[in-house]
Design an enzyme around this catalytic site. Structure first.
Site, PDB file in Angstrom:
ATOM      1  CG  HIS A 175      -1.992  -0.944   1.271  1.00 11.67           C
ATOM      2  ND1 HIS A 175      -1.801  -2.253   1.641  1.00 11.67           N
ATOM      3  CD2 HIS A 175      -3.303  -0.818   0.969  1.00 11.67           C
ATOM      4  CE1 HIS A 175      -2.958  -2.896   1.573  1.00 11.67           C
ATOM      5  NE2 HIS A 175      -3.883  -2.048   1.163  1.00 11.67           N
ATOM      6  CG  ASP A 224      -4.234  -5.531  -3.542  1.00  9.63           C
ATOM      7  OD1 ASP A 224      -5.263  -4.899  -3.215  1.00  9.63           O
ATOM      8  OD2 ASP A 224      -3.439  -5.992  -2.702  1.00  9.63           O
TER       9      ASP A 224
END
Length: 382
Positions: A225, A295
């Site tokens: 992330h 993702d």
């Protein structure tokens, strides 16, 4: 090639609006828009459909195939994002589904424990971590927990859970897996058993499950992330075992990629953008025939190193069927669905992405969505 076109026509007739179900002819441009839209899953702000023009536009104009829900808005560091209470959420999801002309994938990360968008404090049932279930390692306990989750999601009209995690807990200090209790175990057999029980419970309750994060995020030392994540030195082929065994046992639902870089598998690109990893390993070697989701394409491991057009082209050509734009990282982009759709159409026009690639993804996505149709409609269309 003829068989591919025939399959597209049949699935189009099943799931697309009648006026644009044809794969060719005078409706070809509209059909391409639909197919591209089905390859997009988008996050948005709003606790009601009426208060979110962004998602209304994405569904009606861009024909997106799915949405992903969150309780917390990262860019503004505030709540609520989409979730206030069970009653509110059920209204939101029902209204979103009503906006769409095709069955909409309504997805959420409800893994249990720390990674739960449905918080007990907001009136949702309590949940436990995968780590707890793996430590107990009791089929009844895992099945009961998974069934409770699936029934909760079904009551809220949420059709897809972005779980279970099948990463091996090879690095317990991993900031995004191990420290959050997201892995069942460091043992592949234990992960596989508990994931299989979870998927079975989901399926029986009418909720789609998603294995993640392929080809393995459990050994990482950083969070994709936040930055580039290299697992080349720590990754082991054992991390493929849950996928290998579950696919061999017939799993053909959905698998989410990781944004990890693994030079063992591809010396150039992270997994989401890697054709050797997605097509070569997952599809050709492991034999997976279901849907591959990325993702979040806005995570920094991708967004900070690749332009949007480059990342989209690489991911689709790698074999990714659904691009996820969670819209919940450092900034919120209200027009991300239209922007991504326009880029994909341009790439098809230029020949960077083939029409055959779009059709293949469309087939896989609509085949997955067919599982969400009422039994009577499935029978009529067989």
């Amino acid at each position: 090639m003829m068989q591919l076109k025939l399959t597209v026509l049949l699935l189009g007739a099943l799931l697309l609006p009648p006026s644009i179900a044809a794969a060719g002819g005078s409706h070809a441009a509209d059909s391409l828009s639909i197919k591209i839209g089905q390859m997009l899953m988008v996050g948005f702000r709003g606790t009601t459909a009426a208060s979110s023009p962004d998602i209304q536009r994405a569904i009606r104009e861009n024909h997106i195939g799915g949405v992903v829900l969150f309780d917390y808005d990262v860019p503004s560091r505030s709540r609520p994002r989409n979730i206030v209470s069970p009653e509110q959420l059920a209204h939101l999801t029902r209204d979103l589904q009503a906006l769409s002309q095709t069955p909409l994938l309504i997805a959420i990360d409800q893994e249990g424990g720390k990674v739960s968008r449905l918080k007990e404090s907001a009136g949702f049932p309590p949940s436990v971590t995968a780590e707890y279930l793996g430590s107990v390692n009791n089929p009844d306990t895992t099945t009961t927990a998974a069934r409770r989750t699936a029934r909760t999601l079904r009551s809220l009209h949420i059709t897809m859970n972005l779980a279970p995690v099948v990463d091996l807990n090879t690095n317990p200090r991993n900031p995004v897996i191990g420290l959050l209790g997201r892995s069942f175990s460091a043992e592949a057999d234990r992960v596989t058993r508990n994931a299989a029980l979870t998927l079975d419970a989901f399926e029986k309750e009418g909720v789609l499950g998603t294995l993640k994060h392929f080809p393995g995020h459990g050994s990482s030392t950083t969070d994709s992330h936040l930055d580039f994540t290299d697992v080349s030195a720590s990754w082991s082929p054992d991390e493929l075992l849950p996928y290998r065994r579950l696919i061999a046992d017939g799993f053909s639902g959905a698998i989410m990629t990781a944004h990890v870089f693994n030079a063992t598998l591809d010396p150039r690109y992270p997994a989401t953008l890697s054709k050797p990893t997605v097509t070569g390993l997952l599809r050709n070697e492991l034999g997976f025939r279901g849907v591959v989701l990325s993702d979040d394409m806005q995570m920094k491991a991708i967004a900070d190193h690749y332009g949007l057009e480059e990342a989209i082209a690489l991911a689709i050509n790698a074999g990714v069927d659904i691009l996820v734009f969670a819209n919940n990282t450092s900034k919120y982009e209200p027009h991300i669905a239209g922007k991504a759709a326009k880029i994909i159409r341009s790439l098809v026009k230029k020949g960077t992405i083939s029409q055959q690639q779009i059709d293949a993804s469309f087939i896989r996505v609509t085949t997955l969505k067919k599982q969400l149709l009422p039994t009577s409609q499935k029978v009529r269309n067989q």
